[in-house]
Design a protein around this motif. Structure first.
Motif, PDB file in Angstrom:
ATOM      1  N   THR A  78     -52.530  -1.767  74.145  1.00 42.33           N
ATOM      2  CA  THR A  78     -53.069  -0.603  74.840  1.00 42.33           C
ATOM      3  C   THR A  78     -52.084   0.559  74.862  1.00 42.33           C
ATOM      4  OG1 THR A  78     -54.449  -2.009  76.242  1.00 42.33           O
ATOM      5  CG2 THR A  78     -54.039   0.236  77.008  1.00 42.33           C
ATOM      6  N   GLY A  79     -50.819   0.269  75.099  1.00 38.24           N
ATOM      7  CA  GLY A  79     -49.821   1.334  75.134  1.00 38.24           C
ATOM      8  C   GLY A  79     -49.734   2.095  73.830  1.00 38.24           C
ATOM      9  N   ILE A  80     -49.894   1.382  72.700  1.00 41.54           N
ATOM     10  CA  ILE A  80     -49.832   2.030  71.388  1.00 41.54           C
ATOM     11  C   ILE A  80     -51.077   2.874  71.151  1.00 41.54           C
ATOM     12  CG2 ILE A  80     -49.708   1.638  68.906  1.00 41.54           C
ATOM     13  CD1 ILE A  80     -47.126   1.023  70.449  1.00 41.54           C
ATOM     14  N   SER A  81     -52.250   2.324  71.448  1.00 38.54           N
ATOM     15  CA  SER A  81     -53.482   3.095  71.236  1.00 38.54           C
ATOM     16  C   SER A  81     -53.497   4.343  72.110  1.00 38.54           C
ATOM     17  CB  SER A  81     -54.713   2.222  71.504  1.00 38.54           C
ATOM     18  OG  SER A  81     -54.739   1.767  72.843  1.00 38.54           O
ATOM     19  N   ASP A  82     -53.028   4.212  73.353  1.00 39.40           N
ATOM     20  CA  ASP A  82     -52.971   5.375  74.239  1.00 39.40           C
ATOM     21  C   ASP A  82     -52.046   6.447  73.668  1.00 39.40           C
ATOM     22  OD1 ASP A  82     -54.674   4.097  75.970  1.00 39.40           O
ATOM     23  OD2 ASP A  82     -53.128   3.563  77.437  1.00 39.40           O
ATOM     24  N   ALA A  83     -50.894   6.026  73.169  1.00 38.06           N
ATOM     25  CA  ALA A  83     -49.918   6.978  72.628  1.00 38.06           C
ATOM     26  C   ALA A  83     -50.466   7.678  71.393  1.00 38.06           C
ATOM     27  CB  ALA A  83     -48.615   6.256  72.299  1.00 38.06           C
ATOM     28  N   LEU A  84     -51.128   6.930  70.521  1.00 40.80           N
ATOM     29  CA  LEU A  84     -51.687   7.534  69.318  1.00 40.80           C
ATOM     30  C   LEU A  84     -52.814   8.503  69.651  1.00 40.80           C
ATOM     31  CD1 LEU A  84     -51.676   4.458  66.901  1.00 40.80           C
ATOM     32  CD2 LEU A  84     -50.192   6.474  66.792  1.00 40.80           C
ATOM     33  N   GLU A  85     -53.585   8.194  70.677  1.00 37.05           N
ATOM     34  CA  GLU A  85     -54.658   9.108  71.079  1.00 37.05           C
ATOM     35  C   GLU A  85     -54.094  10.400  71.660  1.00 37.05           C
ATOM     36  OE1 GLU A  85     -58.456   6.239  72.059  1.00 37.05           O
ATOM     37  OE2 GLU A  85     -56.842   6.350  73.556  1.00 37.05           O
ATOM     38  N   VAL A  86     -53.018  10.293  72.442  1.00 39.30           N
ATOM     39  CA  VAL A  86     -52.354  11.499  72.952  1.00 39.30           C
ATOM     40  C   VAL A  86     -51.807  12.328  71.797  1.00 39.30           C
ATOM     41  CG1 VAL A  86     -50.363  12.355  74.259  1.00 39.30           C
ATOM     42  CG2 VAL A  86     -51.791  10.534  75.215  1.00 39.30           C
ATOM     43  N   ALA A  87     -51.153  11.660  70.853  1.00 37.82           N
ATOM     44  CA  ALA A  87     -50.590  12.363  69.705  1.00 37.82           C
ATOM     45  C   ALA A  87     -51.678  13.062  68.901  1.00 37.82           C
ATOM     46  CB  ALA A  87     -49.834  11.376  68.811  1.00 37.82           C
ATOM     47  N   LYS A  88     -52.785  12.375  68.674  1.00 41.09           N
ATOM     48  CA  LYS A  88     -53.883  12.953  67.900  1.00 41.09           C
ATOM     49  C   LYS A  88     -54.415  14.217  68.553  1.00 41.09           C
ATOM     50  CE  LYS A  88     -58.541  12.906  66.575  1.00 41.09           C
ATOM     51  NZ  LYS A  88     -59.848  12.964  67.234  1.00 41.09           N
ATOM     52  N   SER A 131     -42.907   4.638  60.253  1.00 42.18           N
ATOM     53  CA  SER A 131     -43.887   5.290  61.131  1.00 42.18           C
ATOM     54  C   SER A 131     -45.186   5.638  60.415  1.00 42.18           C
ATOM     55  CB  SER A 131     -43.285   6.566  61.737  1.00 42.18           C
ATOM     56  OG  SER A 131     -42.056   6.307  62.351  1.00 42.18           O
ATOM     57  N   PRO A 132     -45.847   4.668  59.798  1.00 37.31           N
ATOM     58  CA  PRO A 132     -47.045   4.988  59.013  1.00 37.31           C
ATOM     59  C   PRO A 132     -48.225   5.468  59.841  1.00 37.31           C
ATOM     60  CG  PRO A 132     -46.776   2.607  59.195  1.00 37.31           C
ATOM     61  CD  PRO A 132     -45.526   3.221  59.749  1.00 37.31           C
ATOM     62  N   ALA A 133     -48.409   4.938  61.061  1.00 39.57           N
ATOM     63  CA  ALA A 133     -49.542   5.374  61.877  1.00 39.57           C
ATOM     64  C   ALA A 133     -49.423   6.850  62.235  1.00 39.57           C
ATOM     65  CB  ALA A 133     -49.644   4.522  63.143  1.00 39.57           C
ATOM     66  N   SER A 134     -48.221   7.280  62.616  1.00 36.55           N
ATOM     67  CA  SER A 134     -48.009   8.693  62.921  1.00 36.55           C
ATOM     68  C   SER A 134     -48.195   9.556  61.678  1.00 36.55           C
ATOM     69  CB  SER A 134     -46.608   8.906  63.497  1.00 36.55           C
ATOM     70  OG  SER A 134     -46.483   8.278  64.760  1.00 36.55           O
ATOM     71  N   ALA A 135     -47.806   9.026  60.525  1.00 41.41           N
ATOM     72  CA  ALA A 135     -47.993   9.768  59.279  1.00 41.41           C
ATOM     73  C   ALA A 135     -49.472  10.010  59.000  1.00 41.41           C
ATOM     74  CB  ALA A 135     -47.353   9.006  58.119  1.00 41.41           C
ATOM     75  N   VAL A 136     -50.310   9.017  59.309  1.00 40.53           N
ATOM     76  CA  VAL A 136     -51.756   9.196  59.151  1.00 40.53           C
ATOM     77  C   VAL A 136     -52.233  10.367  59.993  1.00 40.53           C
ATOM     78  CG1 VAL A 136     -54.024   8.167  59.545  1.00 40.53           C
ATOM     79  CG2 VAL A 136     -52.188   6.780  58.550  1.00 40.53           C
ATOM     80  N   LEU A 137     -51.817  10.402  61.267  1.00 36.01           N
ATOM     81  CA  LEU A 137     -52.238  11.475  62.161  1.00 36.01           C
ATOM     82  C   LEU A 137     -51.788  12.833  61.651  1.00 36.01           C
ATOM     83  CD1 LEU A 137     -51.457  10.005  65.715  1.00 36.01           C
ATOM     84  CD2 LEU A 137     -53.532   9.752  64.359  1.00 36.01           C
ATOM     85  N   MET A 138     -50.533  12.930  61.209  1.00 40.81           N
ATOM     86  CA  MET A 138     -49.984  14.211  60.788  1.00 40.81           C
ATOM     87  C   MET A 138     -50.715  14.799  59.589  1.00 40.81           C
ATOM     88  SD  MET A 138     -47.476  14.989  62.836  1.00 40.81           S
ATOM     89  CE  MET A 138     -46.499  14.174  64.112  1.00 40.81           C
ATOM     90  N   GLY A 139     -51.257  13.941  58.734  1.00 35.88           N
ATOM     91  CA  GLY A 139     -51.974  14.434  57.567  1.00 35.88           C
ATOM     92  C   GLY A 139     -53.469  14.511  57.758  1.00 35.88           C
ATOM     93  N   ALA A 140     -54.067  13.482  58.358  1.00 35.38           N
ATOM     94  CA  ALA A 140     -55.522  13.410  58.442  1.00 35.38           C
ATOM     95  C   ALA A 140     -56.104  14.358  59.480  1.00 35.38           C
ATOM     96  CB  ALA A 140     -55.956  11.977  58.746  1.00 35.38           C
ATOM     97  N   VAL A 141     -55.429  14.546  60.607  1.00 35.27           N
ATOM     98  CA  VAL A 141     -55.982  15.411  61.659  1.00 35.27           C
ATOM     99  C   VAL A 141     -56.152  16.847  61.165  1.00 35.27           C
ATOM    100  CG1 VAL A 141     -55.584  16.413  63.938  1.00 35.27           C
ATOM    101  CG2 VAL A 141     -55.239  13.963  63.583  1.00 35.27           C
TER     102      VAL A 141
END
Length: 425
Positions: A78-88, A131-141
């Motif tokens: 949950t902590g990871i999903s919450d953080a990724l949603e905030v980042a997105k 940091s592949p998950a953050s890389a997805v956000l930085m490009g896909a968003v």
């Protein structure tokens, strides 16, 4: 560690001699991989994955299904999903503000001009091992905000599956296709296409030496965001900076897989001596990821003493770092003089890790000193703009003699005639 004078350019040659240059051996092997994937498609991709990532890799592992969002959320804590949603959401807010309208205007004689912007048809976002998950956000968003209809993600294969965080990030961003492929072979697949992977208009995302060199070599066949390769960091600090914060930033960046240039620059000799003492008293063997950190600190890091503010800015802008940390009192006075940096982090309360994950700015920034003439990844990277010209009859009548004269000056009589024809000549 020793403190080096900013005037000692021989000692700083490896920091200031900027520009992307892969070794001849790396460039040659990358070229071979690109050619192989271009010629043999999926078969070459599978062979490369077996050679570099997983000896048991098969073609069935190439395309990775993206689960529905709720199912993907269950794959991560949950902590990871919450953080990724905030980042997105923060990335989205930052990049939505970069939208630019089309420009149209009409001259007094009725001639019409426009600048039209359209989203690219397809983009490949490269999510490297770090940091592949953050890389997805930085490009896909930003790609989706720009309206790109086909966003694909490629990330190096890891054992039996890609990390759950990558799957969740892809579901969160509405990624259209996900492939377990990395390195130069992934760049080749996106640039040329294979039986399973349609080619992309542009490749974005930072990578290591091989990936960056591959992007350089395919440029022209497709677009690239720039030479966004291994990390490089410059900390500029004054006599009021916290030396522990400075060393903390060095250690944080040194634990990345590939770091090329790392330095602290200051007019305060006392601050640099304090940083040097802290580093010398560290037991790097007990630090997390000690082998990476000790190698980066001892091999790549420099402590640089500037004798004046002018000399400081000369070194700073010559360095042109991907990441610039300003731990100074009056940051505005520094910001006004910066002409080369990817992202600037201002003040003691803005660690570089903010930009890596949650700030909302894009962490994909130019490296190898190319920040002097290249920019961080932005919404414009996912659009194509073109100019539109529509002359009025009055405009071409008045312009024809001028156009003909200039064309004839250059020895281009047929150019001149195309202008005269519009006036019945």
């Amino acid at each position: 560690m020793n403190v080096v004078a900013a005037s000692d350019r021989a000692a700083l040659a490896d920091l200031l001699d900027v520009g992307w240059r892969a070794s001849d051996a790396v460039a040659a092997e990358v070229a071979e991989i690109l050619s192989d994937v271009r010629g043999r498609g999926d078969a070459a991709l599978v062979e490369c994955a077996r050679r570099y990532d997983d000896e048991n890799y098969t073609a069935s592992k190439l395309r990775v299904p993206i689960p529905m969002l709720d199912g993907a959320r269950a794959l991560v804590p949950t902590g990871i999903s919450d953080a990724l949603e905030v980042a997105k959401e923060r990335i989205a807010r930052f990049h939505r503000r970069q939208r630019q309208p089309n420009i149209t205007y009409v001259e007094e004689d009725g001639s019409r001009y426009a600048v039209a912007r359209r989203p690219l048809r397809s983009v490949m976002v490269y999510a490297q091992r770090s940091s592949p998950a953050s890389a997805v956000l930085m490009g896909a968003v930003p790609a989706k905000i720009a309206g790109v209809p086909r966003v694909i993600v490629m990330s190096p294969h890891r054992g039996d599956a890609l990390p759950g965080a990558v799957l969740f990030a892809c579901a969160l961003c509405g990624v259209d296709e996900l492939y377990a492929a990395g390195g130069a072979q992934a760049v080749a697949a996106a640039a040329y296409g294979t039986e399973s992977i349609g080619r992309a208009d542009k490749i974005v995302g930072r990578g290591g030496f091989w990936t960056t060199e591959a992007k350089r070599q395919v440029f022209g066949r497709c677009g690239i965001d720039g030479l966004t390769g291994p990390a490089e960091v410059l900390v500029v600090a004054d006599d009021g900076a916290n030396s522990e914060y400075v060393v903390g930033e060095l250690l944080a960046q040194a634990e990345l897989h590939a770091v090329t240039r790392l330095a602290v620059l200051s007019e305060s000799r006392a601050l640099l001596e304090a940083v040097a003492q802290l580093i010398d008293t560290l037991d790097l063997q007990t630090v997390e990821r000690s082998e990476l950190v000790s190698s980066a600190i001892l091999t790549h890091c420099r402590l640089i003493a500037a004798s004046s503010r002018e000399e400081l800015f000369e070194v700073l802008n010559g360095f042109a770092p991907a990441y610039l940390c300003l731990q100074v009192r009056d940051a505005t006075a520094y910001l006004d003089q910066i002409v080369g940096a990817g992202t600037v982090f201002v003040g003691d309360m803005t660690p570089l890790v903010s930009g890596e994950y949650l700030a909302g700015t894009n962490r994909v920034v130019p490296s190898s000193g190319t920040a002097r003439f290249s920019s961080s990844l932005s919404l414009s990277d996912f659009t194509h703009s073109f100019s539109v010209i529509e002359n009025s009859p009055d405009r071409i009548t008045n312009d024809a003699p001028l156009l003909a004269a200039l064309a004839e000056l250059d020895g281009l009589p047929h150019h001149a005639q195309t202008a005269r024809m519009r006036c019945g000549n």
